[in-house]
Write a protein that holds these residues in place. Structure first.
Motif, PDB file in Angstrom:
ATOM      1  N   ARG A   1      71.375  42.788  49.035  1.00 57.51           N
ATOM      2  CA  ARG A   1      70.301  43.658  48.546  1.00 57.51           C
ATOM      3  C   ARG A   1      68.966  43.031  48.940  1.00 57.51           C
ATOM      4  NH1 ARG A   1      69.305  45.970  42.452  1.00 57.51           N
ATOM      5  NH2 ARG A   1      71.269  47.011  42.952  1.00 57.51           N
ATOM      6  N   SER A   2      68.423  43.483  50.045  1.00 58.07           N
ATOM      7  CA  SER A   2      67.177  42.921  50.566  1.00 58.07           C
ATOM      8  C   SER A   2      66.590  43.874  51.584  1.00 58.07           C
ATOM      9  CB  SER A   2      67.428  41.560  51.229  1.00 58.07           C
ATOM     10  OG  SER A   2      66.272  41.097  51.906  1.00 58.07           O
ATOM     11  N   ASN A   3      65.279  44.096  51.513  1.00 57.64           N
ATOM     12  CA  ASN A   3      64.615  44.897  52.542  1.00 57.64           C
ATOM     13  C   ASN A   3      63.990  44.018  53.621  1.00 57.64           C
ATOM     14  OD1 ASN A   3      62.355  43.869  51.229  1.00 57.64           O
ATOM     15  ND2 ASN A   3      61.888  45.780  50.169  1.00 57.64           N
ATOM     16  N   PHE A   4      64.330  42.725  53.607  1.00 58.20           N
ATOM     17  CA  PHE A   4      63.801  41.772  54.592  1.00 58.20           C
ATOM     18  C   PHE A   4      64.894  41.239  55.511  1.00 58.20           C
ATOM     19  CE2 PHE A   4      62.971  37.157  55.394  1.00 58.20           C
ATOM     20  CZ  PHE A   4      62.041  37.331  56.395  1.00 58.20           C
TER      21      PHE A   4
ATOM     22  N   GLN B   1      65.954  39.228  45.817  1.00 56.11           N
ATOM     23  CA  GLN B   1      66.071  40.606  45.333  1.00 56.11           C
ATOM     24  C   GLN B   1      67.500  40.954  44.924  1.00 56.11           C
ATOM     25  OE1 GLN B   1      64.547  42.163  49.066  1.00 56.11           O
ATOM     26  NE2 GLN B   1      62.709  42.936  48.061  1.00 56.11           N
ATOM     27  N   ASP B   2      68.446  40.045  45.181  1.00 53.26           N
ATOM     28  CA  ASP B   2      69.855  40.320  44.936  1.00 53.26           C
ATOM     29  C   ASP B   2      70.346  39.474  43.766  1.00 53.26           C
ATOM     30  OD1 ASP B   2      72.774  40.154  45.107  1.00 53.26           O
ATOM     31  OD2 ASP B   2      72.569  41.158  47.038  1.00 53.26           O
TER      32      ASP B   2
ATOM     33  N   TYR C   1      69.605  48.844  51.428  1.00 51.40           N
ATOM     34  CA  TYR C   1      70.198  48.045  52.497  1.00 51.40           C
ATOM     35  C   TYR C   1      71.577  47.495  52.132  1.00 51.40           C
ATOM     36  CZ  TYR C   1      65.596  48.725  54.358  1.00 51.40           C
ATOM     37  OH  TYR C   1      64.445  49.326  54.841  1.00 51.40           O
ATOM     38  N   GLU C   2      72.004  47.732  50.892  1.00 56.89           N
ATOM     39  CA  GLU C   2      73.371  47.377  50.530  1.00 56.89           C
ATOM     40  C   GLU C   2      74.385  48.261  51.257  1.00 56.89           C
ATOM     41  OE1 GLU C   2      73.701  45.695  46.176  1.00 56.89           O
ATOM     42  OE2 GLU C   2      72.399  47.459  46.166  1.00 56.89           O
TER      43      GLU C   2
ATOM     44  N   ASP D   1      62.988  50.138  49.313  1.00 54.43           N
ATOM     45  CA  ASP D   1      63.917  49.865  48.218  1.00 54.43           C
ATOM     46  C   ASP D   1      65.013  48.930  48.712  1.00 54.43           C
ATOM     47  OD1 ASP D   1      65.703  49.811  46.135  1.00 54.43           O
ATOM     48  OD2 ASP D   1      65.770  51.988  45.860  1.00 54.43           O
ATOM     49  N   PRO D   2      65.081  47.692  48.180  1.00 55.35           N
ATOM     50  CA  PRO D   2      66.099  46.757  48.681  1.00 55.35           C
ATOM     51  C   PRO D   2      67.524  47.264  48.472  1.00 55.35           C
ATOM     52  CG  PRO D   2      64.986  45.881  46.728  1.00 55.35           C
ATOM     53  CD  PRO D   2      64.213  47.074  47.158  1.00 55.35           C
TER      54      PRO D   2
ATOM     55  N   ARG E   1      68.825  41.377  56.829  1.00 54.30           N
ATOM     56  CA  ARG E   1      70.048  42.167  56.876  1.00 54.30           C
ATOM     57  C   ARG E   1      71.216  41.197  56.690  1.00 54.30           C
ATOM     58  NH1 ARG E   1      72.472  46.384  61.462  1.00 54.30           N
ATOM     59  NH2 ARG E   1      73.883  47.412  59.994  1.00 54.30           N
TER      60      ARG E   1
ATOM     61  N   GLN F   1      55.172  37.665  54.430  1.00 55.66           N
ATOM     62  CA  GLN F   1      56.071  38.467  53.609  1.00 55.66           C
ATOM     63  C   GLN F   1      55.428  39.810  53.280  1.00 55.66           C
ATOM     64  OE1 GLN F   1      59.392  37.567  52.367  1.00 55.66           O
ATOM     65  NE2 GLN F   1      59.024  36.341  54.190  1.00 55.66           N
TER      66      GLN F   1
END
Length: 443
Positions: free
Chosen positions: A426-429, A186-187, A19-20, A15-16, A431, A81
């Motif tokens: 907001r990204s799961n890839f 994703q953000d 990572y927020e 879930d992206p 930081r 990806q």
């Protein structure tokens, strides 16, 4: 897979929005100890459809094994990806998504383009740029505040990339928008990035902006991980290649276009455009987040900040510890070419295999007290630049940029403090750091 307290919820890993507030380090640590290669599902999230799931590789040794064995764990088969590519045929043409021998050919050409003379010129330019950026930050004042992520950290990699690519400096904020759209898709703050309006830019930039996509009625942009989603980048790259062939300079891209491979062939227009994409996005984003991430590490560990300020010889080691502790690129994908057993898991041919650099960089088997930020840590075999055939070509320049900027910043200030909470991507890839407010006192 279960732990002593019952089944673990693995959705936070994909879930992206997780990572927020930072990577789920506790969950990664539990998995590293109990299921170092674990099956992770891909549920539908935030408007994205469900995916087929993947194997997540968490230990340092297993990550290295995957990355150094492209015959078993392919970059080309499913690209790199985590989410399956919408246009796999297109992304396979990028060096990042190639396997040997195609990858080896392009990497050799690119490596030859980073001549000692070119690297020396880039190093001198980076150091001068770092001085100018800190000059601009302090502007003769005794104290002040800024958003370090946007006002300082974003500009150094952009200016360096402009030098590498031979992009006029006045067009560099195009690179900012492109990397925002690709890495931050994703953000919602980044997916429609259009900070550069062409004011003061070149004719090439204006031509590119003429085809920049716009949000649809629902506010969505076309998928930037497809060629159709980045027409402005490709228009600019094509115009730049024409200019470099007509009037080559001393930049890396001019040298690359003049190179011949072992069969007498040259880099094609399509290969150049895809390399431009790779540099413009990947070459910018890792450092753009590594710089504020590194400063966050120092601000959260004032004893370590004081140590580096007192002894600048610690800076090279501190830079590597920043990269380990923050880990800008969190995951990368490969695809199994054959049935294989890894870390106790039976992986089938065709399965997605995702390596976690975030987890590997905190592996207790490699790093003593891995959650401690220690600027004196040695050795420090972090994997933030990857490993094996795809080890990052820009690693040396990234370290030069971090050393130059932090060295100048610490030399010119006597105090650095947070001026509010950071805002994370907001990204799961990636930081990412969107905002990092700080206040400073001049030396």
């Amino acid at each position: 897979m279960t732990s002593t307290t019952g089944p673990l919820d693995l959705v936070p890993l994909v879930d992206p929005a997780t990572y927020e507030s930072g990577p789920p380090f506790e969950l990664l640590g539990e998995l590293r100890r109990t299921a170092p290669v674990v099956r992770v599902e891909e549920p539908a999230l935030h408007g994205q459809p469900a995916g087929p799931g993947f194997w997540l590789v968490l230990r340092h040794a297993d990550v290295e094994q995957v990355l150094r064995d492209p015959a078993t764990f392919s970059s080309w088969l499913g690209a790199t990806q985590v989410r399956d590519a919408a246009d796999l045929e297109w992304v396979r043409r990028m060096m990042l998504n190639m396997d040997p021998p195609d990858h080896s050919r392009l990497r050799r050409l690119l490596s030859r383009s980073f001549t000692p003379r070119a690297v020396a010129a880039l190093t001198a330019s980076i150091e001068a740029t770092a001085v100018r950026l800190v000059d601009r930050l302090t502007a003769g004042a005794a104290a002040g505040s800024c958003d370090f992520a946007k006002d300082v950290a974003a500009d150094l990699p952009l200016l360096t990339l402009a030098d590498v690519l031979g992009v006029p400096a006045e067009d560099r904020w195009l690179l900012f928008d492109w990397s925002n759209r690709v890495i931050g898709w994703q953000d919602p703050d980044y997916a429609v990035s259009a900070a550069f309006d062409g004011t003061g830019g070149t004719a090439m930039a204006r031509e590119a902006l003429a085809v920049r996509p716009r949000p649809d009625a629902a506010g969505r942009m076309p998928d930037p991980r497809t060629r159709a989603g980045m027409p402005d980048l490709y228009r600019y790259a094509g115009l730049l290649a024409e200019e470099k062939r007509r009037a080559p300079g001393g930049d890396v891209m001019s040298v690359l276009l003049a190179q011949m491979d072992d069969t007498g062939g040259r880099v094609s227009d399509a290969e150049f455009e895809n390399m431009f994409w790779l540099f413009a996005v990947a070459g910018n984003e890792t450092l753009r987040n590594g710089l504020p991430g590194g400063l966050l590490a120092l601000l959260q560990h004032p004893d370590q900040l004081a140590a580096v300020r007192a002894d600048p010889s610690l800076l090279p080691g501190a830079v590597d510890e920043m990269l380990r502790w923050w880990t800008p690129v969190m995951v990368f994908r490969r695809t199994a070419t054959t049935d294989v057993r890894l870390g106790g898991a039976d992986i089938a041919a065709g399965d997605k295999v995702v390596v976690s650099f975030t987890s590997a960089n905190r592996d207790e088997a490699v790093f003593a007290d891995p959650d401690r930020f220690d600027v004196r840590r040695a050795p420090n075999p972090h994997l933030s630049f990857g490993h094996g055939p795809h080890f990052c070509l820009g690693a040396q320049l990234a370290r030069v940029q971090m050393r130059a900027l932090f060295g100048e910043l610490l030399r010119r200030t006597s105090d650095l403090q947070p001026d509010g909470p950071p805002a994370l991507l907001r990204s799961n890839f990636q930081r990412g750091v969107k905002r990092l407010p700080i206040r400073w006192t001049a030396a």
